[in-house]
Design a protein around this motif. Structure first.
Motif, PDB file in Angstrom:
ATOM      1  N   PRO A  42       0.826  -1.216   0.000  1.00  0.00           N
ATOM      2  CA  PRO A  42       0.000   0.000   0.000  1.00  0.00           C
ATOM      3  C   PRO A  42       0.855   1.259   0.000  1.00  0.00           C
ATOM      4  CG  PRO A  42       0.040  -1.010   2.179  1.00  0.00           C
ATOM      5  CD  PRO A  42       0.747  -1.957   1.262  1.00  0.00           C
ATOM      6  N   ASN A  43       0.257   2.317  -0.479  1.00  0.00           N
ATOM      7  CA  ASN A  43       0.911   3.623  -0.444  1.00  0.00           C
ATOM      8  C   ASN A  43       0.533   4.325   0.865  1.00  0.00           C
ATOM      9  OD1 ASN A  43       2.096   3.375  -3.001  1.00  0.00           O
ATOM     10  ND2 ASN A  43       0.233   4.098  -4.016  1.00  0.00           N
ATOM     11  N   SER A  93      -5.433   2.343  -0.349  1.00  0.00           N
ATOM     12  CA  SER A  93      -4.442   3.270   0.183  1.00  0.00           C
ATOM     13  C   SER A  93      -4.411   4.509  -0.698  1.00  0.00           C
ATOM     14  CB  SER A  93      -3.065   2.608   0.266  1.00  0.00           C
ATOM     15  OG  SER A  93      -2.638   2.175  -1.020  1.00  0.00           O
ATOM     16  N   GLY A 103      -4.401   6.858  -3.364  1.00  0.00           N
ATOM     17  CA  GLY A 103      -4.362   6.805  -4.820  1.00  0.00           C
ATOM     18  C   GLY A 103      -4.327   5.411  -5.399  1.00  0.00           C
ATOM     19  N   GLN A 104      -4.596   4.386  -4.614  1.00  0.00           N
ATOM     20  CA  GLN A 104      -4.405   3.019  -5.105  1.00  0.00           C
ATOM     21  C   GLN A 104      -5.403   2.061  -4.471  1.00  0.00           C
ATOM     22  OE1 GLN A 104      -0.304   1.123  -5.470  1.00  0.00           O
ATOM     23  NE2 GLN A 104      -1.085  -0.010  -3.707  1.00  0.00           N
ATOM     24  N   VAL A 146      -5.931  -2.245  -4.401  1.00  0.00           N
ATOM     25  CA  VAL A 146      -5.415  -3.564  -4.744  1.00  0.00           C
ATOM     26  C   VAL A 146      -6.446  -4.598  -4.317  1.00  0.00           C
ATOM     27  CG1 VAL A 146      -3.612  -5.285  -4.365  1.00  0.00           C
ATOM     28  CG2 VAL A 146      -3.007  -2.861  -4.545  1.00  0.00           C
ATOM     29  N   ALA A 190      -8.619  -1.103 -13.919  1.00  0.00           N
ATOM     30  CA  ALA A 190      -7.668  -1.921 -13.172  1.00  0.00           C
ATOM     31  C   ALA A 190      -6.778  -2.707 -14.119  1.00  0.00           C
ATOM     32  CB  ALA A 190      -8.411  -2.874 -12.249  1.00  0.00           C
ATOM     33  N   CYS A 239      -1.904  -7.537 -11.631  1.00  0.00           N
ATOM     34  CA  CYS A 239      -0.606  -7.610 -10.951  1.00  0.00           C
ATOM     35  C   CYS A 239      -0.290  -9.078 -10.664  1.00  0.00           C
ATOM     36  CB  CYS A 239      -0.599  -6.783  -9.673  1.00  0.00           C
ATOM     37  SG  CYS A 239      -2.012  -7.044  -8.570  1.00  0.00           S
ATOM     38  N   ILE A 264      -4.778  -4.107  -9.665  1.00  0.00           N
ATOM     39  CA  ILE A 264      -4.406  -2.827  -9.085  1.00  0.00           C
ATOM     40  C   ILE A 264      -5.045  -1.733  -9.920  1.00  0.00           C
ATOM     41  CG2 ILE A 264      -2.221  -2.817 -10.379  1.00  0.00           C
ATOM     42  CD1 ILE A 264      -1.047  -1.155  -8.077  1.00  0.00           C
ATOM     43  N   PRO A 276      -5.768   2.723 -10.079  1.00  0.00           N
ATOM     44  CA  PRO A 276      -5.611   4.058  -9.495  1.00  0.00           C
ATOM     45  C   PRO A 276      -6.976   4.616  -9.089  1.00  0.00           C
ATOM     46  CG  PRO A 276      -5.464   4.169 -11.877  1.00  0.00           C
ATOM     47  CD  PRO A 276      -5.601   2.720 -11.534  1.00  0.00           C
ATOM     48  N   GLN A 334      -8.828   7.892  -6.839  1.00  0.00           N
ATOM     49  CA  GLN A 334      -8.792   9.098  -6.020  1.00  0.00           C
ATOM     50  C   GLN A 334      -9.967   9.038  -5.052  1.00  0.00           C
ATOM     51  OE1 GLN A 334      -6.248  11.254  -6.012  1.00  0.00           O
ATOM     52  NE2 GLN A 334      -5.333   9.886  -7.578  1.00  0.00           N
TER      53      GLN A 334
END
Length: 649
Positions: free
Chosen positions: A437-438, A458, A460-461, A463, A495, A498, A504, A506, A508
């Motif tokens: 995670p970010n 997390s 901007g991301q 999973v 998505a 991965c 995964i 992106p 917002q």
């Protein structure tokens, strides 16, 4: 007669006095790792760390790191921290590449070993191939065989001494102990079994270039509860062998044999239970089982080898006295076995969803069959009238064969991981593994058909990871995720894969709740849809609150649990049972400082906490009332969805 009774009572009293002050912990399993499985790092990590749920034995730790071509990374020897629960390996500077970490540890409390592997990458260009994270808790067949030899020999020696006093002498036939020869063979077998168990433990704790006779593995043995118990068992069997050579004192052999049996009991899984009755229950269970089997085995051997010297009346009288003792022993075996199981299982479903539970059910069935044979011999074969020696011989042989099976299963149960959630979490995680995670994240999980779905939101991301009940993952797996707009409805997220079973995207995030829907499809393991409500922003969980909940539950003398366990479509078990709070917590995978702790928005006046163990893919959501008691719990682990609700008197 009086001396014999005194010795038996003293042996039992000594066993209890040894047991009372001793506490132990549960089997160790992997909680999480750093780097995380599948994590891609921009720079070389200074070390690899593995966190376990309980202490691992020093010296029994094997951690190797290899690059994508199989080259060995020259790392420093692993070290322990946090009381033995944390293992760290210092690394040299790693060049951009993919690295696989293979690990193996031995639990300090029950000598059970675990192994596994995971992969991570360094650099932005390294392409992680089909590396997986996997954990395994294999059955220790060598340890089981050595334990069987030890228990069977120990039982025969103890049964011989007890029978000489209570069965044969009272039946008018003196079973001679004066020569000591009849005791030396079973004691030699017990010493061989106990010594083999100790050497196996030493071998697993010895460094790769060290001998089992070096000082390092012996120091590790003395630092581990399991090692100390196995050493005590071996030493006291040797003491019993020494007593055999002392004329007139051979009945004292029961004392060191009782201590050896208790030491063996302390390395079993029920002895590791946090419930107060776990230790005395399993100790008496082992003592009574050994006494039952040992007396019967010796009766059979004595009748077979001395048939011409034994009148029928003597055989009948001895059979009656044995049957009386056997029935009391059998009743004790059943009661103490039930108490030990209650101390070990946190739910009825674990009896059918774990290998340990299935073996235990088989053992209970065999004990009941042996008890039926003993009761039949008592009620029919040993009546005062009629010649029933044929029936007696047949029933004793059946009973002996069944008890031999009980000993074999008991030895095997000691080598199989107990029914913790982690023992089911050995399914391989999909290739690549999810990206890290970010920053702070929100972890959610659920079940779609036969699949467990994990979501990590997390900065901007997003999973999404799907795990199937079996490995490898089917190539036709299809995984998608959509987002709900209050006005436009559901729309797919952009998505990208991965790995198989990993997406995964992106995202917002906006403050509040975001509704997501994931769908899993596969011909081999049918899936389905599952909805998630993702709160934003992430909120760290209050560990003080979790510690207070655990303390409050430990103090609950009684509560009722309504439980539903789902493995997949049409594979659901439902149960309702009373239990104490401390016993319930024994089967839980979390603690005050275990895993990742996150908070979710309150629901229906209940506080919500999430505990996530990424090392074993165990996700737990707790619903907590104003009195800091659990009201509901949801657990997702590979292969299971467990939903519980709690009520209090």
């Amino acid at each position: 007669m009086g001396t014999g009774r005194f010795l038996a009572a003293a042996a039992c009293a000594f066993a209890v006095s040894v047991l009372i002050p001793i506490t132990a912990s549960a089997h160790a399993f992997l909680v999480q790792t750093s780097p995380a499985p599948g994590q891609r790092l921009l720079a070389s990590p200074p070390s690899v760390t593995l966190q376990f749920s309980e202490a691992v034995a020093p010296g029994g730790i094997r951690v190797t790191v290899r690059n994508a071509r199989g080259g060995l990374v020259k790392a420093l020897p692993p070290s322990r921290a946090s009381g033995g629960e944390l293992v760290a390996v210092r690394l040299p500077l790693l060049s951009p590449d993919v690295y696989e970490v293979e690990w193996q540890v031995v639990s300090a409390d029950d000598a059970h070993f675990s192994a596994g592997s995971f992969a991570f990458a360094v650099g932005t260009t390294a392409n992680i191939p089909g590396a997986t994270q996997a954990a395994a808790e294999p059955t220790d067949w060598l340890q089981a065989a050595a334990r069987f030899l030890f228990l069977a020999s120990l039982a025969f020696a103890a049964g011989l001494v007890v029978n000489a006093t209570w069965v044969w002498r009272a039946s008018g036939f003196a079973e001679r102990l004066e020569s000591g020869n009849v005791l030396r063979i079973p004691l030699a077998g017990a010493a061989l079994g106990a010594g083999t168990q100790l050497l196996l433990f030493l071998w697993r704790l010895a460094p790769g270039d060290s001998s089992v006779f070096a000082s390092a593995p012996w120091q590790a043995v003395l630092q581990s509860p399991a090692g100390r118990n196995e050493l005590i068992a071996f030493v006291f069997v040797l003491i019993a062998g020494g007593i055999v050579f002392v004329r007139g004192a051979r009945r004292l052999v029961l004392l060191p044999l009782a201590v050896a049996a208790v030491a063996a009991a302390l390395t079993t899984h029920p002895a590791a239970a946090r419930a107060w009755w776990g230790l005395p229950a399993i100790a008496f269970h082992v003592l009574l089982t050994l006494l039952w089997f040992g007396m019967l085995a010796h009766v059979i051997v004595a009748i077979a080898t001395r048939r011409p010297a034994l009148p029928r009346t003597t055989v009948l009288t001895a059979g009656r006295r044995y049957a009386r003792l056997a029935l009391w022993s059998a009743a004790g075996v059943l009661v103490t076995g039930l108490l030990a199981a209650l101390a070990e299982f946190s739910s009825v479903a674990q009896l059918i969803t774990t290998s340990y539970g299935k073996l235990l059910l088989l053992k209970v069935g065999i004990v009941l069959a042996a008890l039926l044979a003993a009761a039949t011999m008592r009620l029919l074969g040993l009546r005062a009238t009629g010649d029933r020696l044929g029936m007696i011989r047949g029933l004793t042989r059946v009973e002996a064969a069944l008890l031999l099976g009980v000993l074999a299963l008991s030895s095997l149960l000691g080598a199989v991981a107990q029914p913790s959630l982690a023992s089911t979490a050995v399914t391989a995680i999909p290739p690549l593994g999810p990206p890290p995670p970010n920053g702070p994240a929100i972890d959610l999980a659920g079940q779609a058909g036969w699949w467990e779905v994990y979501l990590a939101a997390s900065n901007g991301q997003l999973v999404v990871t799907a795990i199937s009940p079996g490995s490898p993952l089917p190539p036709d797996l299809s995984l998608s995720v959509a987002r709900r707009d209050p006005t436009a409805g559901w729309s797919p997220l952009g998505a990208t894969a991965c790995g198989i079973g990993c997406l995964i995207a992106p995202v917002q995030w906006t403050a509040g709740i975001t509704e997501l829907q994931t769908q899993v499809n596969s011909r081999r393991w049918p899936g389905g849809k599952i909805d998630f409500s993702v709160p934003w922003p992430p909120v760290a969980g209050d560990r003080g609150l979790l510690a207070a909940v655990i303390k409050r539950m430990q103090d609950e003398p009684k509560l009722s649990v309504d439980e539903r366990v789902t493995s997949g479509p049409a594979a659901t078990g439902h149960g309702h049972y009373p239990i104490s709070g401390s016993t319930f917590l024994h089967g839980e995978p979390y603690g005050p400082d275990t895993g990742i702790l996150e908070a979710l928005p309150e629901r229906d006046g209940l506080k919500m906490l999430v505990v996530f163990l990424p090392g074993s893919q165990i996700w737990v959501r707790l619903s907590i009332d104003a009195s800091q008691r659990l009201r509901a719990e949801t657990i997702v682990d590979p292969g299971h969805l467990i939903e519980r609700s709690f009520s209090y008197p």
